[in-house]
Scaffold this motif. Structure first.
Motif, mmCIF file in Angstrom:
data_model
loop_
_atom_site.group_PDB
_atom_site.id
_atom_site.type_symbol
_atom_site.label_atom_id
_atom_site.label_comp_id
_atom_site.label_asym_id
_atom_site.label_seq_id
_atom_site.Cartn_x
_atom_site.Cartn_y
_atom_site.Cartn_z
ATOM 1 N N LYS A 189 0.834 -1.189 0.000
ATOM 2 C CA LYS A 189 0.000 0.000 0.000
ATOM 3 C C LYS A 189 0.878 1.252 0.000
ATOM 4 O O LYS A 189 0.660 2.201 -0.760
ATOM 5 N N ASP A 207 1.501 -3.582 -6.607
ATOM 6 C CA ASP A 207 0.638 -4.720 -6.317
ATOM 7 C C ASP A 207 1.406 -6.032 -6.252
ATOM 8 O O ASP A 207 0.844 -7.114 -6.267
ATOM 9 N N LYS A 213 2.660 1.707 -3.124
ATOM 10 C CA LYS A 213 1.738 1.789 -4.277
ATOM 11 C C LYS A 213 2.101 0.775 -5.360
ATOM 12 O O LYS A 213 2.196 1.083 -6.550
#
Ligand SMILES: Nc1ncnc2c1ncn2[C@@H]1O[C@H](COP(=O)(O)OP(=O)(O)O)[C@@H](O)[C@H]1O
Ligand SMILES: [Mg+2]
Lengths: 223, 212, 374
Positions: free
Chosen positions: C273, C278, C276
């Motif tokens: 998170k 995945d 940023k």
């Protein structure tokens, strides 16, 4: 003219010089007085004038073209033109020679100062010099070689032209040459010509030497 | 008055003839020494030496050798005109950008064509300036030509000076000296004009290039 | 068209050109390049006999030029120099018409020719024919310099750093224009420069010289792929070389988001998170690449497992940093990968290549690297 061998001729010329030594010496002294009087006056007028017009383009054009016109006037005509005003003798000769001496000195002073790299002037101003200090500490020292070159040119020419002042009764070495022409006598001609040439050469090389010693050391070219 | 005009013309004529001889010899000489640089110093040095002989002395010496008269004067004028013409021809030609000369040769010009099409046109203003100096000098020297029996305005000046006490003498002096001075000034200004007119247009400072 | 055989030129003890052998075919655009003083100009000027060789022979169009009249020879060869050399006493039309004039063309014909040439480079003849060189800009002047060489339509043109004195923008314009002209005119051109970009841009063939000798003679492509030695490589510049054989190491992002296997699930999620991303890449404490964990995996499995190490995908494809960038690109494309981890020869993780930074790297190859050495 009687044809002679060179040795006889030299002997003859030597005898002539001995006989006329007083006249030759007097004429030489008079010649020097006239030339250097004119040159000194020329320096005293033309150098300050050159400095003055260096920053004034219009004035510069006026003065430079006047002096260069003056320069073209034939010497004898010029001498003649001042005669009725100043009479016969030393004074008109001095005046005319003085006027002739102006152009080279004026032009060289002007260009010498004009051609100084703007960076030096800026540096001087930046260090807080006033215009007088800038002139004496920067402009004149840097322009000096060019100014002196102008003075040398003037001097050599003036010594040569001063022979013509004999034509208006001002004396000098031209007197001897003139006598030689009128009496068709080579000895007189040479007695006037040789010292004139020697004087011009001496003055030229003296000024050269002066120029060298006055050139800021950093500006002298090597070799 | 008529006499003054005639004498003025004679004065100009004598000076011009002397200078023409100077051109006839000095121009080729100046061109030649650009090809033989070693000779250049000698030639220019010699003409420089001639130049420093006072005019009165030069005339006197030539008179002793060649006698009185116009031709002696002309020879003196010729000798005096050599320096400015030779020197200006030489420097004018030598100062032509070597890039231009190389461009010309690289494009297939012969040496003569480089001289005619490139060097001489570009050196012309400088050569003309030399001729102008020569003519002015000649007009000056010619005024004392009267002392060795040559013609021209010097005669009036000389006679006038001898009789300076009389008003006739003063008049005579002025009638010689003023035309002589005007003649010299006119030649100076006229030739200056001519130089400008004959300067190749591309060499004149253009308004654009002045901006830099 | 031009053939040098064992050509040597000495100046006293300096050997400006040493045993040069060079063949230049018709319509070829050959660039001579090398550091200052390596003999480029000397080589060029020997072709139009502004300089004569000390030994060896030069043939132009099959004839030994030593047997030809130099003046005639030069009129058949165009010549452009760096200093431009437009004659300031002649108008533009007259300058262009110099060789035609020397060849005895009549004035009308050579004016027409000048007008046609001016039109060809987009200069209005009406405006420029009767101007003088000083009335033109530097770029315009050199345009005329080039046109002047073309005037009599010579098959061979010699050019010595013709664009060297121009500012970079004007130089590029003239290069482009000249390249276009060349494709229309099909001249044989020998072109001297010390600017490698110019050489790569214009040349069919580049001859690299050093100290009077040819070091390499190759097409721009060959030169970039296989520089003959370090000197040539240095001359070409490092960046340019790597641009051609771009390696993964040069396009990858360093410092990818990574974690050790013992990291807890919640911590892993927070890391992703914060950064940023995945995906995180997993390495052991020695930095060895183990695999990857995606945000979807963590979300799906965080109830059943405690650490990232337990759910790591050990089949994550990776690529070596010395591999060609092209391969990385192909794999990302063909295998529809979002990214490729980059490992070194010991299997240590050193970076990552993503779709995004691949595109950027590609763009810099295609359109030139604007931060590079050029
Ligand atoms: N006229 C000359 N006299 C003496 N040496 C020269 C001359 N022309 C060139 N050279 C020497 O020859 C070498 C090559 O010169 P040049 O061909 O002009 O090099 P480049 O054009 O590659 O810079 C240089 O070492 C240079 O100093
Ligand atoms: Mg070179």
């Amino acid at each position: 003219m009687i044809i002679m061998g060179p040795v006889e001729w030299l002997f003859d010329f030597w005898q002539f010089l001995e006989f006329y030594s007083d006249s030759v010496i007097n004429a030489t002294v008079r010649h020097l007085t006239l030339s250097f009087g004119a040159i000194l006056a020329g320096i005293f007028v033309a150098v300050p004038l050159g400095i003055l017009i260096a920053n004034r383009a219009k004035l510069a054009r006026v003065f430079l073209s006047i002096t260069s016109i003056v320069q073209t006037i034939p010497t004898l005509a010029f001498l003649a033109l001042v005669l009725p005003l100043l009479g016969v003798g030393v004074l008109p000769a001095l005046v005319v020679l003085f006027l002739y001496s102006l152009l080279p000195i004026l032009r060289n002073t002007y260009t010498g100062i004009r051609n100084i790299d703007a960076a030096y002037l800026e540096a001087g101003l930046g260090m807080g010099m006033n215009s007088r200090q800038l002139l004496f500490m920067v402009k004149l020292p840097l322009a000096l070689p060019v100014i002196i070159a102008g003075i040398r040119l003037s001097t050599v020419y003036i010594i040569s032209w001063a022979t013509l002042s004999a034509l208006i009764g001002a004396g000098g070495l031209g007197d001897l040459i003139l006598t030689g022409i009128q009496t068709y006598d080579l000895n007189f001609i040479l007695a006037g010509t040789i010292p004139t040439a020697v004087l011009a050469l001496l003055a030229g090389s003296l000024i050269n030497r002066l120029e060298l010693s006055l050139t800021p050391r950093g500006l002298r070219t090597q070799g | 008055m008529e006499k003054i005009i005639l004498l003025t013309l004679e004065h100009l004529g004598l000076s011009t003839i002397g200078v023409l001889f100077g051109i006839a010899v000095g121009l080729p000489l100046g061109i030649m020494i650009t090809r033989r640089r070693k000779l250049a110093g000698l030639v220019v040095g010699t003409t420089e030496m001639l130049q420093t002989i006072p005019s009165l002395a030069m005339l006197a010496l030539l008179m002793m050798w060649l006698g009185l008269g116009n031709s002696t004067l002309i020879i003196a004028l010729f000798l005096y005109s050599l320096l400015p013409i030779v020197r200006n021809t030489y420097t004018g030609l030598v100062n032509v950008d070597t890039g231009l000369i190389e461009a010309g040769r690289g494009m297939g010009m012969t040496r003569l064509q480089v001289l005619r099409l490139v060097q001489l046109p570009l050196a012309l203003p400088v050569i003309l300036a030399g001729i102008r100096v020569a003519l002015i000098t000649a007009i000056g020297v010619a005024t004392i030509g009267t002392l060795i029996g040559a013609g021209g305005l010097g005669e009036l000046i000389w006679l006038g000076m001898k009789n300076i006490e009389t008003s006739k003498g003063v008049n005579m002096l002025f009638s010689g000296a003023i035309p002589a001075a005007l003649l010299a000034i006119a030649c100076e200004l006229g030739l200056e004009r001519l130089e400008k007119a004959l300067t190749p247009r591309g060499l004149r400072v253009s308004p654009e290039s002045m901006k830099n | 068209m031009v053939k040098f055989s064992h050509v040597t030129r000495k100046y006293g003890n300096t050997v400006a050109v040493k045993d040069l052998n060079l063949k230049i075919a018709g319509n070829e655009f050959v660039v001579l390049i090398g550091p200052s003083g390596c003999g480029k100009t000397t080589t060029l000027k020997m072709v139009n006999r502004l300089i004569n060789p000390t030994s060896g022979t030069i043939e132009v169009m099959g004839k030994n030029i030593q047997d030809l009249n130099p003046v005639t020879l030069r009129r058949e060869i165009g010549y452009v120099i760096q200093q431009v050399g437009l004659f300031p006493n002649m108008t533009i039309a007259e300058n262009i018409g110099v060789v035609p004039h020397l060849l005895g063309w009549d004035k009308n014909k050579s004016r027409k020719r000048a007008a046609a040439l001016l039109t060809m480079v987009g200069m209005d003849p009406e405006t420029y024919m009767d101007r003088y060189p000083t009335e033109l800009s530097g770029g315009q002047q050199q345009r005329i310099g080039v046109l002047r060489a073309l005037a009599a339509d010579p098959p061979l043109i010699l050019m010595d750093e013709p664009f060297g004195a121009l500012d970079p923008i004007t130089r590029e314009t003239l290069q482009d224009e000249f390249k276009r002209l060349q494709t229309e005119l099909h001249k044989t051109i020998i072109f001297v420069t010390h600017d490698i970009d110019e050489a790569l841009k214009l040349a069919d063939r580049i001859v690299i010289m050093r100290a009077g000798e040819v070091v390499q003679d190759a097409t721009p492509e060959e030169l970039l792929r296989h520089p003959a030695d370090d000197f040539v490589a240095a001359f070409l510049g490092k960046d340019r070389l790597s641009n051609q054989e771009l390696q993964v190491a040069q396009v990858m992002l360093e410092n990818p988001v990574k974690a050790y296997p013992e990291m807890g699930m919640a911590e892993g999620l927070a890391l992703m998170k914060r950064k940023k991303v995945d995906t995180v890449l997993i390495t052991d404490h020695g930095g060895r690449f183990l695999g990857s964990v995606s945000v979807d995996e963590v979300n799906a499995k965080h109830r059943s497992f405690n650490t990232l190490g337990e759910i790591v995908d050990q089949d994550t494809p990776a690529i070596e940093k010395t591999a060609a960038a092209k391969d990385a690109f192909n794999r990302i494309n063909e295998e529809k990968l979002p990214y490729l981890p980059v490992i070194d020869e010991k299997g240590l993780l050193v970076g990552i290549v993503t779709r995004n930074n691949m595109v950027n790297a590609l763009a810099s190859v295609v359109w030139g690297d604007h931060n590079g050495s050029s």
